[in-house]
Design an enzyme around this catalytic site. Structure first.
Site, PDB file in Angstrom:
ATOM      1  NE  ARG A 107      22.904  29.717 -26.939  1.00  0.00           N
ATOM      2  CZ  ARG A 107      22.460  28.522 -26.634  1.00  0.00           C
ATOM      3  NH1 ARG A 107      21.720  28.356 -25.982  1.00  0.00           N
ATOM      4  NH2 ARG A 107      23.009  27.431 -27.161  1.00  0.00           N
ATOM      5  CG  ASN A 145      22.622  27.682 -20.718  1.00  0.00           C
ATOM      6  OD1 ASN A 145      22.154  26.829 -20.074  1.00  0.00           O
ATOM      7  ND2 ASN A 145      23.153  27.781 -22.104  1.00  0.00           N
ATOM      8  CD  GLU A 146      25.617  24.378 -22.717  1.00  0.00           C
ATOM      9  OE1 GLU A 146      25.709  24.916 -23.916  1.00  0.00           O
ATOM     10  OE2 GLU A 146      25.436  23.268 -22.636  1.00  0.00           O
ATOM     11  CD  GLU A 302      21.381  22.333 -21.755  1.00  0.00           C
ATOM     12  OE1 GLU A 302      21.776  22.086 -22.873  1.00  0.00           O
ATOM     13  OE2 GLU A 302      21.257  23.383 -21.286  1.00  0.00           O
ATOM     14  CD  GLU A 351      19.791  25.442 -29.427  1.00  0.00           C
ATOM     15  OE1 GLU A 351      18.978  25.176 -28.488  1.00  0.00           O
ATOM     16  OE2 GLU A 351      21.143  25.166 -29.606  1.00  0.00           O
ATOM     17  CD  GLN A 352      13.513  26.376 -37.553  1.00  0.00           C
ATOM     18  OE1 GLN A 352      12.940  25.775 -38.549  1.00  0.00           O
ATOM     19  NE2 GLN A 352      13.510  27.740 -37.377  1.00  0.00           N
TER      20      GLN A 352
END
Ligand code: GAL
Length: 647
Positions: A107, A145-146, A302, A351-352
């Site tokens: 991303r 996002n961020e 978050e 990100e699992q």
């Protein structure tokens, strides 16, 4: 901003079978959460093919959330461009300093300056906002996002082009640019704006003026990028709030907040900041305070709620009680709502290993039980934090221009963060201020090596000290102008009159060398760099103890201003002691106990592994306690209010 206390989680319906969505939302409700954030990475689902929008998954989730009384914050999905877009327009991809073009596969691989990318961001944002503008439970929007989380610099062709436009707007003529960058040094002169580019690899260190402008530019590209989305959201949903989740590199968040947001938010992952286990989490305070300097009231979009990890690492799991502790810490530092990352751990993807409230199995665990406990408590005490706010007697001066200038000339590391934590550990809670902020509400303002400064700032500090405020200025402050050129005068430049001294001799300090300052009967070590001072209208109140400078002036006091001619990156007790001589600060009860005085209540957060003895009535649990357990919290009504209540 919402006037009810928000407690929620990030939810990704696209990660799960669609048939699970309703029961997921019911379980979220069952946890006692009243808000979800959704949508911020689902562009390839919303627009599988160019121009063919399908928001049905999100729509179903939003409308079921409404039935359950859950509010929704929607994220625009622009941090994860779909493959068809980057394939069709490779110019949108960001490029590293070495010229490597980023690819599809993660991303944030786009740049912020491609007109084409901005156009696609506008169309997906407009399609999404139009779709949800009638939904009453969509209370707010998170832009992207961020921003700058993974990629915080870009050297694409579009960045070069945008940099030229930015420079032309700033300087007007190339001659002025040459002057302000000092380009006569080493023949850097440009003949035309079209010759200028983002800084590239060179065999030497870079020109600090060029670099400072590049960092200022990078921040402006972020603001311009966000503004495209803000304008669209405001047009269709003027009543929804607009926010963004920080806090990363190369962004002037004050400007971003002012120009694009209703308030800034923060993503808090304390385990990132301190991995050694001791007092884990207390270190979130610094970024929480920076966020508060942009928005007095803000959201945590978050909050770490599980062991965090990506493929190459796995951070420690919050110790039972710590999610609750972090939640109260957020509130104490100014948040008025907290969303946990995330409802459930994804079974796949990069990100699992990033665990949420629920794990891969989705079954109840100690984290889900803890969140349930927190939400019950928030129903009773959450509103207290909306009204009763912590006061901060001290402020540290911080502005983005100086951050850029320091990065461009990093010969000594700033001790601002070190000082902040030293104060924080003594429960002296600190704000950050910049030029133009109202200093009147503070008792002490610290300027840690604020090199870029002007007369206006010096005048505002003079007014502050004349009104009784205490100013502490440290080495090398005031020496540069806005182009980061040194001023042709003795240090501390524009602060010389205020400081009542000038610098006669200075030196860097190697790590194996020692220098100390003797002040008020105590000795304090200095780090990195120190100056021997010549008092002018001020008086020497501290002296060096070693070497050539022995007995030379290290601290000069001029009325209410202290000038400290050194850095304090290993020990900041000098700041604590000066502050304590002017502001009433109570001794901390225990090293790991974070204490916050609000108007009516005192909040205690125990970040340590030992219980802290404290006999009190804890309002959260409504019980008398003898001690605060490890990672425990207590909220205590102050005596005068407790007394009034009994009456
Ligand atoms: C944040 C990000 C989330 C997720 C989380 C855990 O930085 O906004 O999308 O990646 O970290 O890594």
């Amino acid at each position: 901003m919402n006037n009810k206390f928000l407690i929620g989680c990030c939810y990704y319906p696209e990660h799960w079978d669609r048939s699970a969505m309703k029961s997921d939302l019911e379980r979220i409700k069952g946890l006692g959460l009243n808000c979800v954030r959704m949508g911020e990475f689902a562009w390839s689902i919303f627009e599988k093919e160019e121009g063919k929008y399908d928001f049905s998954l999100l729509e179903e989730a939003v409308s079921y959330a409404e039935k359950l009384g859950i509010d929704v914050i929607l994220g625009t999905p622009t941090a994860a461009p779909p493959k068809w877009l980057t394939d069709k327009y490779p110019e949108v991809l960001c490029t590293t300093k070495d010229g490597v073009v980023m690819s599809h596969g993660g991303r944030q691989h786009h740049n912020h300056t491609s007109e084409i990318y901005l156009k696609y961001c506008a169309t997906i944002t407009e399609a999404m906002v139009k779709q949800f503008s009638g939904c009453k439970n969509v209370i707010g929007w998170q832009i992207d996002n961020e921003l700058n989380c993974h990629r915080y610099e870009s050297y694409s062709k579009t960045d070069d082009a945008a940099f030229r436009v930015w420079l032309k707007k700033k300087y007007g003529t190339v001659e002025e640019l040459n002057r302000c960058w000092g380009n006569t040094f080493w023949s850097l002169d440009f003949g035309d704006f079209s010759d200028v580019h983002c800084p590239r690899r060179i065999p030497t260190n870079e020109n600090p003026s060029w670099m400072t402008d590049y960092y200022l530019f990078l921040s402006d590209t972020v603001t311009d990028y966000a503004a495209v989305q803000t304008r669209i959201i405001r047009r269709y949903m003027p009543d929804a709030f607009i926010t963004h989740n920080g806090y990363f590199r190369n962004i002037d968040y004050k400007k971003l907040t002012r120009e694009c947001l209703d308030f800034l938010s923060y993503d808090s992952y304390p385990a990132f900041r301190e991995r050694n286990g001791r007092a884990l989490g207390r270190n979130a305070a610094y970024k929480l305070a920076l966020t508060r300097s942009c928005s007095e009231k803000y959201l945590i979009l978050e909050q770490q709620s599980g062991p965090g990890g990506q493929t190459p690492y796995l951070l420690p799991t919050p110790i039972p009680g710590q999610i609750r502790l972090w939640t109260y810490q957020d509130l104490a530092h100014g948040a008025v709502g907290v969303l946990y990352f995330r409802y459930r751990t994804a079974l796949y993807g990069t990100e699992q290993l990033w665990y949420g409230i629920y794990g891969h199995d989705g079954e109840e665990n100690h984290r889900s039980r803890e969140v349930r406990e927190i939400t019950k408590e928030m129903e009773r005490v959450g509103d207290i934090f909306l009204k009763d706010r912590v006061k901060h007697p001290v402020a540290i001066y911080y502005d983005y221009h100086n951050v850029c200038a320091d990065k461009a000339e990093p010969f000594a590391p700033s001790d601002a963060e070190f000082i902040f934590y030293a104060l924080e550990k003594k429960n002296i809670h600190t704000d950050f201020v910049s030029k133009g902020d109202d200093l009147g509400k503070y008792k002490v303002v610290i300027l840690p090596h604020i090199t870029v400064a002007d007369e206006e700032l010096a005048k505002s500090l003079e007014r502050f000290t004349a009104g009784g405020g205490i100013v502490i200025i440290s080495a090398r402050s005031g020496v540069k102008d806005e182009n980061v050129h040194y001023r042709p005068c003795k240090e501390p430049g524009v602060f010389r009159e205020l400081a009542g001294c000038s610098v006669d001799w200075f030196t860097s300090l190697f790590a194996h060398e020692r220098q100390n300052v003797s002040f008020g009967g105590k000795t304090y070590p200095v780090s990195d760099y120190y100056e021997m001072l010549s008092p002018e209208c001020g008086v020497a109140v501290g002296n060096y103890t070693e070497g050539f400078c022995k007995d030379g002036a290290a601290i000069v006091k001029n009325g209410n201003t202290y000038y400290l001619g050194f850095y304090s990156n290993t020990n900041a007790d000098i700041y604590i002691d000066i502050i304590r001589s002017h502001v009433e600060c109570r001794e901390p009860i225990a090293e790991d106990l974070e204490e916050f005085d609000m108007d009516e209540y005192t909040l205690y957060l125990n970040h340590g592994y030992e219980s802290v003895e404290l006999k009190c009535h804890d309002v959260i649990k409504d019980e008398n306690i003898e001690s605060i357990p490890p990672f425990g919290v207590a909220l205590v009504k102050k005596m005068r209010y407790a007394y009034q209540c009994q009456e």
